[in-house]
Design a protein around this motif. Sequence first.
Motif, PDB file in Angstrom:
ATOM      1  N   ARG A   1       0.842  -1.194  -0.035  1.00 23.80           N
ATOM      2  CA  ARG A   1       0.009  -0.069  -0.129  1.00 23.80           C
ATOM      3  C   ARG A   1       0.915   1.368   0.080  1.00 23.80           C
ATOM      4  NH1 ARG A   1      -4.765  -1.639   0.869  1.00 23.80           N
ATOM      5  NH2 ARG A   1      -5.823   0.270   1.564  1.00 23.80           N
ATOM      6  N   THR A   2       0.188   2.521  -0.356  1.00 25.42           N
ATOM      7  CA  THR A   2       0.791   3.638  -0.330  1.00 25.42           C
ATOM      8  C   THR A   2       0.317   4.224   0.996  1.00 25.42           C
ATOM      9  OG1 THR A   2       1.012   4.031  -2.625  1.00 25.42           O
ATOM     10  CG2 THR A   2       1.211   5.800  -1.327  1.00 25.42           C
ATOM     11  N   ALA A   3       1.104   4.795   1.790  1.00 22.20           N
ATOM     12  CA  ALA A   3       0.715   5.365   3.144  1.00 22.20           C
ATOM     13  C   ALA A   3       0.903   6.909   3.086  1.00 22.20           C
ATOM     14  CB  ALA A   3       1.521   4.815   4.203  1.00 22.20           C
ATOM     15  N   VAL A   4       0.019   7.707   3.566  1.00 23.27           N
ATOM     16  CA  VAL A   4       0.060   9.075   3.751  1.00 23.27           C
ATOM     17  C   VAL A   4      -0.262   9.533   5.099  1.00 23.27           C
ATOM     18  CG1 VAL A   4      -1.062  11.383   3.082  1.00 23.27           C
ATOM     19  CG2 VAL A   4      -0.510   9.587   1.411  1.00 23.27           C
ATOM     20  N   TRP A   5       0.522  10.098   6.088  1.00 22.40           N
ATOM     21  CA  TRP A   5       0.460  10.575   7.355  1.00 22.40           C
ATOM     22  C   TRP A   5       0.164  12.163   7.184  1.00 22.40           C
ATOM     23  CZ3 TRP A   5       3.732   6.710   6.141  1.00 22.40           C
ATOM     24  CH2 TRP A   5       3.820   5.637   7.060  1.00 22.40           C
TER      25      TRP A   5
ATOM     26  N   LEU B   1      -4.449   2.559  -0.697  1.00 18.32           N
ATOM     27  CA  LEU B   1      -3.933   3.817   0.073  1.00 18.32           C
ATOM     28  C   LEU B   1      -4.491   3.654   1.655  1.00 18.32           C
ATOM     29  CD1 LEU B   1      -2.776   6.848   0.207  1.00 18.32           C
ATOM     30  CD2 LEU B   1      -5.157   7.484  -0.274  1.00 18.32           C
ATOM     31  N   THR B   2      -3.310   4.022   2.478  1.00 14.29           N
ATOM     32  CA  THR B   2      -3.732   3.994   3.868  1.00 14.29           C
ATOM     33  C   THR B   2      -3.341   5.412   4.389  1.00 14.29           C
ATOM     34  OG1 THR B   2      -3.200   1.621   4.397  1.00 14.29           O
ATOM     35  CG2 THR B   2      -3.064   3.022   6.154  1.00 14.29           C
ATOM     36  N   LEU B   3      -4.488   6.036   5.033  1.00 14.53           N
ATOM     37  CA  LEU B   3      -4.303   7.378   5.570  1.00 14.53           C
ATOM     38  C   LEU B   3      -4.152   7.307   7.083  1.00 14.53           C
ATOM     39  CD1 LEU B   3      -7.240   9.146   3.734  1.00 14.53           C
ATOM     40  CD2 LEU B   3      -4.944   9.386   3.224  1.00 14.53           C
TER      41      LEU B   3
ATOM     42  N   GLY C   1      -9.327   2.277  -8.938  1.00  7.91           N
ATOM     43  CA  GLY C   1      -9.496   1.114  -8.394  1.00  7.91           C
ATOM     44  C   GLY C   1      -8.518   0.558  -7.196  1.00  7.91           C
ATOM     45  N   ARG C   2      -8.209   1.532  -6.566  1.00  8.10           N
ATOM     46  CA  ARG C   2      -7.352   1.365  -5.288  1.00  8.10           C
ATOM     47  C   ARG C   2      -8.419   1.565  -4.140  1.00  8.10           C
ATOM     48  NH1 ARG C   2      -2.329   3.214  -7.536  1.00  8.10           N
ATOM     49  NH2 ARG C   2      -2.620   2.927  -9.840  1.00  8.10           N
ATOM     50  N   SER C   3      -7.993   0.521  -3.011  1.00  5.89           N
ATOM     51  CA  SER C   3      -8.917   0.447  -1.968  1.00  5.89           C
ATOM     52  C   SER C   3      -8.204   1.534  -0.914  1.00  5.89           C
ATOM     53  CB  SER C   3      -8.635  -0.782  -1.049  1.00  5.89           C
ATOM     54  OG  SER C   3      -7.030  -1.217  -0.887  1.00  5.89           O
ATOM     55  N   ILE C   4      -8.933   1.987  -0.025  1.00  7.40           N
ATOM     56  CA  ILE C   4      -8.791   3.006   0.823  1.00  7.40           C
ATOM     57  C   ILE C   4      -8.816   2.484   2.258  1.00  7.40           C
ATOM     58  CG2 ILE C   4      -9.339   5.221   1.852  1.00  7.40           C
ATOM     59  CD1 ILE C   4      -8.317   5.408  -0.943  1.00  7.40           C
ATOM     60  N   MET C   5      -8.073   2.587   3.073  1.00  6.44           N
ATOM     61  CA  MET C   5      -7.906   2.052   4.432  1.00  6.44           C
ATOM     62  C   MET C   5      -7.521   3.615   5.328  1.00  6.44           C
ATOM     63  SD  MET C   5      -5.554  -0.758   6.470  1.00  6.44           S
ATOM     64  CE  MET C   5      -5.826  -1.075   8.084  1.00  6.44           C
ATOM     65  N   THR C   6      -8.533   3.849   6.312  1.00  5.71           N
ATOM     66  CA  THR C   6      -8.131   5.006   6.972  1.00  5.71           C
ATOM     67  C   THR C   6      -8.039   4.869   8.609  1.00  5.71           C
ATOM     68  OG1 THR C   6      -9.698   6.350   5.318  1.00  5.71           O
ATOM     69  CG2 THR C   6      -9.414   7.404   7.498  1.00  5.71           C
ATOM     70  N   PHE C   7      -7.312   5.379   9.106  1.00  4.27           N
ATOM     71  CA  PHE C   7      -6.955   5.180  10.644  1.00  4.27           C
ATOM     72  C   PHE C   7      -7.501   6.480  11.360  1.00  4.27           C
ATOM     73  CE2 PHE C   7      -4.195   1.890   9.285  1.00  4.27           C
ATOM     74  CZ  PHE C   7      -3.955   1.039  10.370  1.00  4.27           C
ATOM     75  N   THR C   8      -8.358   6.423  12.279  1.00  8.23           N
ATOM     76  CA  THR C   8      -8.944   7.616  12.938  1.00  8.23           C
ATOM     77  C   THR C   8      -8.706   7.266  14.572  1.00  8.23           C
ATOM     78  OG1 THR C   8     -10.856   9.139  13.358  1.00  8.23           O
ATOM     79  CG2 THR C   8     -11.113   6.759  12.550  1.00  8.23           C
ATOM     80  N   GLY C   9      -8.623   8.527  15.268  1.00 13.37           N
ATOM     81  CA  GLY C   9      -8.576   8.282  16.671  1.00 13.37           C
ATOM     82  C   GLY C   9     -10.326   8.493  17.156  1.00 13.37           C
ATOM     83  N   TYR C  10     -11.015   9.265  16.158  1.00 10.14           N
ATOM     84  CA  TYR C  10     -12.466   9.341  16.722  1.00 10.14           C
ATOM     85  C   TYR C  10     -13.059   7.917  16.607  1.00 10.14           C
ATOM     86  CZ  TYR C  10     -11.692  14.307  15.580  1.00 10.14           C
ATOM     87  OH  TYR C  10     -11.232  15.452  15.643  1.00 10.14           O
ATOM     88  N   THR C  11     -14.087   7.573  17.228  1.00 12.58           N
ATOM     89  CA  THR C  11     -14.965   6.275  17.088  1.00 12.58           C
ATOM     90  C   THR C  11     -15.836   6.505  16.251  1.00 12.58           C
ATOM     91  OG1 THR C  11     -16.705   7.234  18.487  1.00 12.58           O
ATOM     92  CG2 THR C  11     -14.949   6.123  19.902  1.00 12.58           C
ATOM     93  N   GLU C  12     -16.339   5.218  15.447  1.00 11.76           N
ATOM     94  CA  GLU C  12     -17.228   5.377  14.373  1.00 11.76           C
ATOM     95  C   GLU C  12     -18.506   6.295  14.941  1.00 11.76           C
ATOM     96  OE1 GLU C  12     -19.734   2.557  11.293  1.00 11.76           O
ATOM     97  OE2 GLU C  12     -19.202   1.903  13.193  1.00 11.76           O
TER      98      GLU C  12
END
Length: 220
Positions: free
Chosen positions: A34-38, A80-82, A105-116
């Motif tokens: 994956r490509t990662a963006v902080w 892509l991972t955020l 056509g790329r998948s997106i994975m997102t990390f968050t400190g907020y709850t859903e």
Amino acid sequence: MSDDELALRPTSNSAVVSVARFLGSTQAEGPGERTAVWVQGCAIRCPGCFNPHMWSFRGGEQVATDDLVTRILEADTAGLTLLGGEPFDQAAALSKVTRAVRSAGRSIMTFTGYTEAQLRQAIEAGRGDIAALLGETDLLVAGPFLRDRIDTVRPWVGSTNQEFVVLSDRFPHLFNPVGRTPDRVEITVDASGQIAVNGWAELELLDELLASVGRPLRYR
């Protein structure tokens, strides 16, 4: 931490993303290559966070959304991972980026400190930017890091309260590796000899690594 204790940051510039770090290819920040963006900036600021240098909304590289999309697609990975920082504190701009990347056509994975639940409440309160980024996310990792609840079983997450939320069926394989993938740590050395580490490892292991390397280590 209750769902009403955190108020999401107001909508930010929708044309520019404040980027703390860009990694073209990694296998330590989600399933597959994956490509990662902080992103730079986080209003949550979890105690014990591994990236406190990414809390401030000052600094970072100011990258136009179109330019960031180009960089991501040129990396030619599966998704892509955020991470951050806090992606949902820049939801307006990142929703544009993820829409274009996902359309390619790329998948997106997102990390968050907020709850859903906090994100859903913000959407109900009229935050269209939050809805847009959530709508372009295939796999969400949600919840604040809690340093007294370290997770040593699941990959990618830091504490046991954090949850994986599958938000689309476009990439059904994304969630499959969670139960059988070990945590990975990647070490890179740039041309100047500076060492950077990404991925998850307990601090004691990182201290041992630092001692064995014998030079300053940048962990992200």
